[in-house]
Enzyme design. Sequence first.
Site, PDB file in Angstrom:
ATOM      1  N   LEU A 130       0.829  -1.208   0.000  1.00 59.23           N
ATOM      2  CA  LEU A 130       0.000   0.000   0.000  1.00 59.23           C
ATOM      3  C   LEU A 130       0.861   1.255   0.000  1.00 59.23           C
ATOM      4  CD1 LEU A 130      -2.796  -0.960   2.537  1.00 59.23           C
ATOM      5  CD2 LEU A 130      -3.066  -0.592   0.089  1.00 59.23           C
ATOM      6  N   GLY A 131       1.991   1.177   0.665  1.00 58.36           N
ATOM      7  CA  GLY A 131       2.872   2.346   0.714  1.00 58.36           C
ATOM      8  C   GLY A 131       3.958   2.099   1.723  1.00 58.36           C
TER       9      GLY A 131
ATOM     10  N   GLY B 138       7.040   4.315   4.098  1.00 55.17           N
ATOM     11  CA  GLY B 138       7.623   5.590   4.501  1.00 55.17           C
ATOM     12  C   GLY B 138       9.031   5.346   4.985  1.00 55.17           C
ATOM     13  N   GLY B 139       9.553   6.307   5.723  1.00 53.74           N
ATOM     14  CA  GLY B 139      10.910   6.185   6.205  1.00 53.74           C
ATOM     15  C   GLY B 139      11.050   5.022   7.189  1.00 53.74           C
ATOM     16  N   PHE B 140       9.961   4.607   7.754  1.00 54.18           N
ATOM     17  CA  PHE B 140      10.022   3.686   8.880  1.00 54.18           C
ATOM     18  C   PHE B 140       9.402   2.324   8.615  1.00 54.18           C
ATOM     19  CE2 PHE B 140       9.181   2.714  13.426  1.00 54.18           C
ATOM     20  CZ  PHE B 140      10.503   2.830  13.849  1.00 54.18           C
ATOM     21  N   GLY B 141       8.268   2.359   7.946  1.00 52.99           N
ATOM     22  CA  GLY B 141       7.554   1.094   7.771  1.00 52.99           C
ATOM     23  C   GLY B 141       7.071   0.865   6.356  1.00 52.99           C
TER      24      GLY B 141
ATOM     25  N   VAL C 293       3.621  -0.795   4.449  1.00 51.98           N
ATOM     26  CA  VAL C 293       2.254  -1.234   4.742  1.00 51.98           C
ATOM     27  C   VAL C 293       1.748  -2.093   3.587  1.00 51.98           C
ATOM     28  CG1 VAL C 293      -0.073  -0.491   5.359  1.00 51.98           C
ATOM     29  CG2 VAL C 293       1.879   0.911   6.031  1.00 51.98           C
TER      30      VAL C 293
ATOM     31  N   LYS D 230       1.238  -3.155   8.878  1.00 48.72           N
ATOM     32  CA  LYS D 230       2.465  -2.343   8.823  1.00 48.72           C
ATOM     33  C   LYS D 230       3.580  -3.080   9.555  1.00 48.72           C
ATOM     34  CE  LYS D 230       4.164   2.284  10.006  1.00 48.72           C
ATOM     35  NZ  LYS D 230       3.782   3.641  10.355  1.00 48.72           N
TER      36      LYS D 230
ATOM     37  N   ASP E 299       3.456  14.768  12.853  1.00 49.09           N
ATOM     38  CA  ASP E 299       3.874  14.466  11.481  1.00 49.09           C
ATOM     39  C   ASP E 299       2.677  14.516  10.539  1.00 49.09           C
ATOM     40  OD1 ASP E 299       5.556  13.792   9.431  1.00 49.09           O
ATOM     41  OD2 ASP E 299       5.507  11.633   9.829  1.00 49.09           O
TER      42      ASP E 299
HETATM   43  N1  LIG Z   1      -4.533   1.715   6.848  1.00 47.35           N
HETATM   44  C1  LIG Z   1      -4.094   2.048   5.634  1.00 47.35           C
HETATM   45  N2  LIG Z   1      -4.879   1.906   4.559  1.00 47.35           N
HETATM   46  C2  LIG Z   1      -4.435   2.244   3.338  1.00 47.35           C
HETATM   47  N3  LIG Z   1      -3.199   2.702   3.087  1.00 47.35           N
HETATM   48  C3  LIG Z   1      -2.348   2.868   4.114  1.00 47.35           C
HETATM   49  C4  LIG Z   1      -2.755   2.549   5.438  1.00 47.35           C
HETATM   50  N4  LIG Z   1      -1.721   2.810   6.253  1.00 47.35           N
HETATM   51  C5  LIG Z   1      -0.735   3.280   5.470  1.00 47.35           C
HETATM   52  N5  LIG Z   1      -1.083   3.313   4.203  1.00 47.35           N
HETATM   53  C6  LIG Z   1      -0.235   3.725   3.055  1.00 47.35           C
HETATM   54  O1  LIG Z   1       1.109   3.460   3.377  1.00 47.35           O
HETATM   55  C7  LIG Z   1       1.881   4.658   3.386  1.00 47.35           C
HETATM   56  C8  LIG Z   1       2.951   4.568   4.478  1.00 47.35           C
HETATM   57  O2  LIG Z   1       2.360   4.445   5.747  1.00 47.35           O
HETATM   58  P1  LIG Z   1       2.957   5.125   7.047  1.00 47.35           P
HETATM   59  O3  LIG Z   1       2.967   6.590   6.895  1.00 47.35           O
HETATM   60  O4  LIG Z   1       2.250   4.588   8.222  1.00 47.35           O
HETATM   61  O5  LIG Z   1       4.454   4.590   6.972  1.00 47.35           O
HETATM   62  P2  LIG Z   1       5.749   5.220   7.699  1.00 47.35           P
HETATM   63  O6  LIG Z   1       6.896   4.401   7.303  1.00 47.35           O
HETATM   64  O7  LIG Z   1       5.450   5.367   9.138  1.00 47.35           O
HETATM   65  O8  LIG Z   1       5.820   6.648   7.041  1.00 47.35           O
HETATM   66  P3  LIG Z   1       6.711   7.859   7.597  1.00 47.35           P
HETATM   67  O9  LIG Z   1       7.832   8.010   6.637  1.00 47.35           O
HETATM   68  O10 LIG Z   1       5.748   9.014   7.537  1.00 47.35           O
HETATM   69  O11 LIG Z   1       7.131   7.519   8.954  1.00 47.35           O
HETATM   70  C9  LIG Z   1       0.901   5.764   3.591  1.00 47.35           C
HETATM   71  O12 LIG Z   1       1.358   6.983   3.039  1.00 47.35           O
HETATM   72  C10 LIG Z   1      -0.322   5.238   2.857  1.00 47.35           C
HETATM   73  O13 LIG Z   1      -0.235   5.486   1.481  1.00 47.35           O
END
Ligand SMILES: Nc1ncnc2c1ncn2[C@@H]1O[C@H](COP(=O)(O)OP(=O)(O)OP(=O)(O)O)[C@@H](O)[C@H]1O
Length: 745
Positions: free
Chosen positions: A18-19, A21-24, A26, A40, A142
Amino acid sequence: MSATLGGEKGGWKEERLLGSGGFGAVHLWKDKNGEYIALKRCRVQNEMTARHRQRWALEVNIMKKLVHPNVIGARDVPPELDVGPEDLPLLAMEYCSGGDLRKILNKPESCCGLKEYEVRCLVKDIASAVEYLHSKRIIHRDLKPENIVLQPSEDRIIYKLIDLGYAKELDQGSVCTSFVGTLQYLAPELFASQKYTCTVDYWSFGTVVFECITGVRPFLPQSPPVQWHREVCKKSPDDICAYHDSNGEVRFSKTLFQPNYLCRTLQAYFEKWLRMILRWDPKSRGHGLVDNRPKCFTFLDTILNMKPWSQQIDMIHILNVATNSELQVLSYPITEQTLMIEIQQMIEKETRIPIVEQDILLASGASPDPNKIATQCWNSPGDEDWVVFLFKKGEVIEPVSKRLYKPFSPRVQDIVKEPTIILTYQEMKKAWGEAVYYCSQQLLDYKRLILSQRASMLSLLRTNSEFVKLKNIMINEWEQLLSKKNYFKESLAFDIDHYKYYVSNGGHQSNDMFQSWLQSGEDIDNILSLKEKVDRLDQQAAALQTKIMELNKSPFSKITKNEKLEECERKSRELYQELRQAGKVAKENVKDHKQMVQVVVKCVITRDSSLHDLFTHLSKICSCKCELSQLEPEIKQQNRELAEVNQNLLSIQKQRQDNIWKLLNFTLKNNVINRQDSKSSSSSNEQASMLMSICGESSIETSKVVASSKDLNKKLGDIVDHVILEQEELFSMDWNFLSPKQENS
Ligand SMILES: Nc1ncnc2c1ncn2[C@@H]1O[C@H](COP(=O)(O)OP(=O)(O)OP(=O)(O)O)[C@@H](O)[C@H]1O
């Protein structure tokens, strides 16, 4: 469990990423029942520091505690997918199928912001989520478009906040490195590693909202962080954006960038709100508390007039088709108590069209009731929420109407004038973005006008059906009047004959009465003079009916797509997208504006010819409506006259009947008196029998009755008295000529 998730596991199937980020990262998982979850997992497991581990655990813990419709919901991790004790726990969340807000903002059609309804829904949802988090003493820290996901529901998109990874656990030392690319949303005090409070979320929220409204971030979106900080800190408290002018100087503004999709009323409200929330000084950001609640939230309630979680009506938009200026949308905030007449007063103030001349139409062609609440004008907003149209009564729209065409924005004007003009990539992106906006506005205006045309046609048909009823009443009344007249004439001739017979046989004579009978016969012939007017009105009405039916059959009266304009809009979006792709590779790849200018010019030509046809049709509808409104009072007047003549005819007829009854009464009374004088009884009986024969009784029968029964004579007298009493009120006439004294003398 392996470090990499994938494939299938215990009835669960990994669908896609789904996506990340810097950390996780999903991933979307689906079970055999078709249920989805977003899972995630930490991407940096191998280089996981203790702090990272702490942050991860914190996010999972916080998420599990939160329950709010606009904060992503935590789910239990299915045991089949759960990790072993050596790994970090997974975070299972509800899945939002609409992607994240960044994806929406990256679409070419969002280059000048989101549509008004989307902005309102987003602001309402995210404000609610932020207020909820703060009430739980959690600061998100954030807040950015990537951390807002969209969940399509039955009637609208629901926006939800995700990623609580930085909540409370922001490593201030690593701010600059870990936030590269998204620093634009970060509150200045966080960037400068100063002390902060929950107002950091206000700054980020305000920045996201500004971008959603205009398509660009508010403060020097292209500047590197340090320069950004150095420049933006100079802003005055009320400045809500900063940009470089054509000389490269930094300029500040207290108003939103143009163009955008908000109506003027909402723009003004949002500018005021952004001035509260985009304050450099964290202490004054949000404008303090009112009743223990941050003022920026109470003010949002006023802007959106939405109670938490309820879908309240707050704005109506009226497309002004009447004015001689640009096609204009009038927008008014409403509550559930606002009356339509109050909206009309506001329209009068804004457009100078007096209330009596306002022809307000709903999409159905009906006119809203001025004394009812204005919510009658409101429909659940869909693709096209322009459900109310304003015309001016009696105004015929000109067939060719240059007045309504929207001008180019200055940037589009520049590239159209000089398609080879050299611009920086950023400038070019803006100009092309505005070209996309221009093409989409032309299409939108066309769609709105098609709807207004349909509303106008439906209104014409409605008025026409009332008109046809009136016309049918007229024809009906006229035909009835003609047959009544014929009946009247026949019965008058009958009465005259019998009266003459009665007088010639010694009955009482009344010249006045007889003359009035003759006169009524002549008067009634005057009815024929009405025929000419009835025929004229009938012919005019028939001609108008033909016109209306033809208009209704015309292809313009249907809600049709304008494929050419749609094609221009689509092409402009494609070109904008290509420009962005090319710009990503090498900004100098992008050369002139010829292709985009071609699309814009084609759009203008198509719009001109389409609107010409549309306005020709609209002008015909309006002229038919004017003709109807002129003819209608004439027919109403004619119907009143016909009703009057009808009434008159009836009363003359009744009058004559009354005369006959009075004659009968007189004769009978005379008969009673004369019976006491036996000498004259035979002649009185003769008179009575004669009179009875006028009234249709056989003279033999009548004479028998008169001769045999004194009582019956008296009863007849009573009946006559009763009938006369009833009629007395109806007819006021000088009956002196019937008094015995006068007759005798
Ligand atoms: N519950 C969800 N349903 C649909 N898409 C999601 C969901 N959670 C996350 N995503 C997708 O995954 C992407 C990354 O999620 P998230 O921001 O939690 O990751 P992160 O690694 O913590 O990002 P960051 O770099 O902001 O820390 C989001 O931008 C979104 O596109």
